[in-house]
Design a protein around this motif. Sequence first.
Motif, PDB file in Angstrom:
ATOM      1  N   SER A 151       0.930  -1.084  -0.003  1.00 29.62           N
ATOM      2  CA  SER A 151       0.039   0.057  -0.083  1.00 29.62           C
ATOM      3  C   SER A 151       0.791   1.170   0.096  1.00 29.62           C
ATOM      4  CB  SER A 151      -0.937   0.039   1.253  1.00 29.62           C
ATOM      5  OG  SER A 151      -1.548   1.287   1.467  1.00 29.62           O
ATOM      6  N   PRO A 152       0.443   2.262  -0.990  1.00 26.16           N
ATOM      7  CA  PRO A 152       1.238   3.520  -0.738  1.00 26.16           C
ATOM      8  C   PRO A 152       1.030   4.418   0.540  1.00 26.16           C
ATOM      9  CG  PRO A 152      -0.678   3.482  -2.425  1.00 26.16           C
ATOM     10  CD  PRO A 152      -0.552   2.241  -1.791  1.00 26.16           C
ATOM     11  N   ASP A 153       0.166   3.963   1.408  1.00 22.96           N
ATOM     12  CA  ASP A 153      -0.095   4.902   2.648  1.00 22.96           C
ATOM     13  C   ASP A 153       1.127   5.368   3.233  1.00 22.96           C
ATOM     14  OD1 ASP A 153       0.127   3.313   5.448  1.00 22.96           O
ATOM     15  OD2 ASP A 153      -0.138   1.997   3.797  1.00 22.96           O
ATOM     16  N   TRP A 154       1.366   6.357   3.677  1.00 20.74           N
ATOM     17  CA  TRP A 154       2.586   7.373   4.161  1.00 20.74           C
ATOM     18  C   TRP A 154       3.263   6.368   5.430  1.00 20.74           C
ATOM     19  CZ3 TRP A 154      -0.373  12.638   4.594  1.00 20.74           C
ATOM     20  CH2 TRP A 154      -0.489  13.119   3.268  1.00 20.74           C
ATOM     21  N   GLY A 155       2.312   5.835   6.305  1.00 17.44           N
ATOM     22  CA  GLY A 155       3.069   4.822   7.199  1.00 17.44           C
ATOM     23  C   GLY A 155       3.818   3.780   6.735  1.00 17.44           C
ATOM     24  N   SER A 156       3.430   3.028   5.838  1.00 18.01           N
ATOM     25  CA  SER A 156       3.993   2.033   5.352  1.00 18.01           C
ATOM     26  C   SER A 156       5.383   2.254   4.348  1.00 18.01           C
ATOM     27  CB  SER A 156       3.171   1.247   4.380  1.00 18.01           C
ATOM     28  OG  SER A 156       1.823   0.732   4.982  1.00 18.01           O
ATOM     29  N   THR A 157       4.944   3.463   3.724  1.00 11.37           N
ATOM     30  CA  THR A 157       6.058   3.999   2.998  1.00 11.37           C
ATOM     31  C   THR A 157       7.136   4.495   3.786  1.00 11.37           C
ATOM     32  OG1 THR A 157       4.529   4.844   1.322  1.00 11.37           O
ATOM     33  CG2 THR A 157       6.565   5.678   1.000  1.00 11.37           C
ATOM     34  N   ILE A 158       6.990   5.148   4.931  1.00 15.92           N
ATOM     35  CA  ILE A 158       8.084   5.385   5.958  1.00 15.92           C
ATOM     36  C   ILE A 158       8.875   4.428   6.428  1.00 15.92           C
ATOM     37  CG2 ILE A 158       8.517   6.675   8.137  1.00 15.92           C
ATOM     38  CD1 ILE A 158       5.995   8.511   7.508  1.00 15.92           C
ATOM     39  N   ASN A 159       8.154   3.193   6.785  1.00 12.61           N
ATOM     40  CA  ASN A 159       8.555   2.132   7.344  1.00 12.61           C
ATOM     41  C   ASN A 159       9.577   1.472   6.310  1.00 12.61           C
ATOM     42  OD1 ASN A 159       9.040  -0.139   9.166  1.00 12.61           O
ATOM     43  ND2 ASN A 159       7.371  -1.367   8.024  1.00 12.61           N
ATOM     44  N   ASP A 160       8.921   1.267   4.913  1.00  9.99           N
ATOM     45  CA  ASP A 160      10.031   0.900   4.132  1.00  9.99           C
ATOM     46  C   ASP A 160      11.193   1.643   3.893  1.00  9.99           C
ATOM     47  OD1 ASP A 160       8.035  -1.183   3.642  1.00  9.99           O
ATOM     48  OD2 ASP A 160       7.274   0.042   1.874  1.00  9.99           O
ATOM     49  N   GLY A 161      11.247   2.937   3.854  1.00 14.47           N
ATOM     50  CA  GLY A 161      12.586   3.897   3.607  1.00 14.47           C
ATOM     51  C   GLY A 161      13.459   3.978   4.963  1.00 14.47           C
ATOM     52  N   ARG A 162      13.032   3.491   6.184  1.00 17.52           N
ATOM     53  CA  ARG A 162      13.636   3.867   7.254  1.00 17.52           C
ATOM     54  C   ARG A 162      15.026   2.832   7.269  1.00 17.52           C
ATOM     55  NH1 ARG A 162      13.098  -0.156  11.317  1.00 17.52           N
ATOM     56  NH2 ARG A 162      11.276  -1.395  10.980  1.00 17.52           N
ATOM     57  N   ARG A 163      14.927   1.763   6.741  1.00 16.17           N
ATOM     58  CA  ARG A 163      15.997   0.795   6.626  1.00 16.17           C
ATOM     59  C   ARG A 163      17.216   1.455   5.767  1.00 16.17           C
ATOM     60  NH1 ARG A 163      11.651  -2.158   4.686  1.00 16.17           N
ATOM     61  NH2 ARG A 163      10.641  -3.672   6.212  1.00 16.17           N
ATOM     62  N   PHE A 164      16.868   2.411   4.784  1.00 22.05           N
ATOM     63  CA  PHE A 164      18.119   3.019   4.380  1.00 22.05           C
ATOM     64  C   PHE A 164      18.194   4.567   4.520  1.00 22.05           C
ATOM     65  CE2 PHE A 164      16.286  -0.525   2.143  1.00 22.05           C
ATOM     66  CZ  PHE A 164      17.396  -1.309   1.997  1.00 22.05           C
TER      67      PHE A 164
END
Length: 384
Positions: free
Chosen positions: A335-348
């Motif tokens: 899902s492109p919702d903001w919370g999921s996107t932040i979680n995906d990007g935090r690793r890098f």
Amino acid sequence: MEALGWIEILGRMILRFAPVWAGLALILSLGWRARARLGPAGRLFGSWAGLAGLTLVLFWVLTALFADLIATHDPLAQLSGLKNAAPGSPAPGSSYPVYLLGGDSLARDCFSRMVVGARRVLAIAPAATLCALAVGMLLGLPAGFVGGRLDAALSFLANLVLAFPVILLFYLLVTPEIRQTALPRIIAAVLFLMPLLFLVLLWHSRFRTRAGPWALGLAAILGPGLWIWAGLALDADPSGLWRLEPGLLTVFVAVVFVNAPTAFRIVRGLALDLRHRDYVAAARTRGEGPWFIMLWEILPNARGPLIVDACLRVGYTTILLGTLGFFGLGVSPESPDWGSTINDGRRFLAIYPHAAVVPALALLSLVLGLNLLADALRTVARDD
């Protein structure tokens, strides 16, 4: 094709948001011209906080409405060679030649995911807030107005829900083990029925002595209302027009379930304060029923605090949705919702910060706008 510089990136982004700028100019100019006729709401244009908050909120509302025109790529599409691509990286062979804000860890366009993510957030937060307020008003008004054992019982149930930590309660409601049971549908059926019942009581208490308007209004409420309720809560709409996917339904139910007790306590407190006013005594003298007094005498005089609370609650709900997405709960992983996107990007985050920073700034700006708008509305309600 070489990567774009930041000035060219900003220029292209401004052009992509052209429908939003046009909508903002139209709405704000009409509002400014009609501010004298808008009453208390018109005074928002005389406050920098109110105007800034209104502008930020309208920006994201219009972005959600025009997301298909603004987004440059499919938010779920992956392009080879653009994994963690820097902002302005070329995207040859795609519908738009550039990833304006770069790519994420799965080579998806960050700009498009931010834009489409606004639609996901604004589809849930305001609707869940209104549903929670309907539950709070339907239960809080009689609790505060009648008092006694009814008040004690309803307050105990509200305090029981509020005693759970919010995040823990969310975990319990959106975990796969709970989602696979019939519990989310049962809770949804009860919660979604509350706004419909509220509208029925609102109309019945007003027009109960006038058979024609009473029957016509109830038919207009119950006909579409039961259709929408059956589709959203029971997934029983044969047309498929009113339907929530299971993950989204669970998130919606969880948000309403958590917000309803707080809304109940606010409405109850207002009803306790207003039930002894002169206009309530006058309505009793006229022989008006309890629901008429609660819905047509007490509730209109409590609208100021409730409107302010609604704005704050939408912002709070937006943060909760981001929290759920960050922990990977409720909505689908892609899902492109903001919370999921932040979680995906935090690793890098240390190497490729753009994937997490872009949706985080979007979330921050929307919540900031809602808070500024709520503060301005509070000032207007106090001065009114």
